[in-house]
Every structure is written in C-alpha cells, then in structure tokens.
Design a protein around this motif. Structure first.
Motif, PDB file in Angstrom:
ATOM      1  N   ARG A 107       0.827  -1.206   0.000  1.00 57.33           N
ATOM      2  CA  ARG A 107       0.000   0.000   0.000  1.00 57.33           C
ATOM      3  C   ARG A 107       0.869   1.267   0.000  1.00 57.33           C
ATOM      4  N   LEU A 132      -1.380  -4.830  -5.285  1.00 54.03           N
ATOM      5  CA  LEU A 132      -2.142  -4.563  -4.071  1.00 54.03           C
ATOM      6  C   LEU A 132      -3.464  -5.330  -4.079  1.00 54.03           C
ATOM      7  N   THR A 136      -4.280  -7.988  -1.108  1.00 56.01           N
ATOM      8  CA  THR A 136      -5.433  -7.779  -0.228  1.00 56.01           C
ATOM      9  C   THR A 136      -6.463  -8.903  -0.400  1.00 56.01           C
TER      10      THR A 136
END
Length: 178
Positions: A107, A132, A136
């Motif tokens: 991030r 990302l 995630t």
C-alpha cells in the motif's frame, strides 16, 4: 639563463632559521583541567569501551538473520497437546502480522507511486494496483471475517469451510458437464 642570474637579486635562503626566544608564562588553567580530565576519566573509560567492543566483535551475532523454525500447524497437533496448540497459535499470530506488514508495504509503494507519477498514476502505477489487489484478496481470503479476536482455530475452520465450498462447486460443475 640560470648561469646569467645575479646572486644578489635571487638570494639563497638562510641555512638556519633564527631561534625565537620563548616567553615563559603561567600555563592556562583550562588546558590543565582538560589534560587531567583526559588522563583520569576519559582515557580509562575509552579503554574499557574499546576492550568490550573488541570482545563483542569476536562473537558478532546478527539478530535480524535469525531463522525461527516453523512449528506444526494446528491441524498437525495431537489431541490434548496444549503446548503444540500454544505454539501453533503463536506461529499463526506471527504469520498474520507478517501478512499485515506485506499489505502495508504494498500500500505504501502504491501511495509513493501515485505521489511520484501525479496525473499519470493510472498508466504508470497499474502494476502496483494489481499487486495490491492480489495481496489484499489473499489476506481477505485467509484472515477476513475473523475479527479482532480471531485465532488459529477459527482461521483453520474458515479455511476448511472454504475448501468444502470449492469441492461442492467442482462437484456441481462435474455433474452439470456430464
């Protein structure tokens, strides 16, 4: 031209510099205090510190290269083995903290890329956005819906239920294709 030079114009330097007479006076008290401090306090402390550093340099231990052994997973623990349960729980917490830090680092990289690229962020930071998203998604699949009080047992049960759902979907697809 060196032969034509006049010795009176280019005189040779004197062979011996004149001696300047020293004026004896009272020594500066600050210099005396500094010298006494250096010999009485600073020199012994410096000697001891350097000796300790030499001793420690012989047995240099880099703590950040320490490799912890992986403990068995909760599914590998025998029934009633509470020490194994505790170690598996501690390993799960360490793994979760590592995964959280991985998500945070990705991030931060995305934020730095967006800041660096400005208006071109959508074109030039596509790789970071995709990375990302993958990280995630993996984190959510493993730790999502566990809440603050999640532990290794609930995470294992969540993975078990997810595997059962995937098997049901695969079986339903196989039955539909036949």
């Amino acid at each position: 031209m060196a032969e034509d030079s006049d010795r009176e114009v280019y005189k040779a330097p004197p062979s011996r510099t004149p001696v300047v007479e020293r004026i004896t006076s009272v020594p500066n008290p600050v210099t005396i205090i500094q010298t006494v401090f250096n010999y009485v306090i600073d020199a012994p402390v410096t000697f001891v510190r350097e000796w300790i550093e030499r001793q420690q340099a012989k047995n240099r231990y880099y703590y950040y290269h320490q490799k912890f052994r992986r403990v068995p997973d909760l599914s590998e623990c025998m029934e009633g083995d509470y020490l194994c349960f505790y170690e598996a729980e501690a390993q799960w917490r360490r793994d979760r903290m590592v995964d959280q830090q991985i998500v945070e680092i990705i991030r931060e990289r995305l934020g730095a890329c967006k800041h660096r690229e400005g208006p071109n962020q959508f074109q030039n930071c596509a790789k970071e956005v995709e990375q990302l998203a993958q990280v995630t998604k993996a984190y959510q699949e493993k730790y999502g819906d566990l809440g603050v009080h999640g532990n290794a047992r609930t995470c294992l049960m969540k993975q078990k239920h997810r595997m059962m759902e995937e098997r049901k979907k695969e079986n339903a697809q196989e039955n539909a294709s036949q």
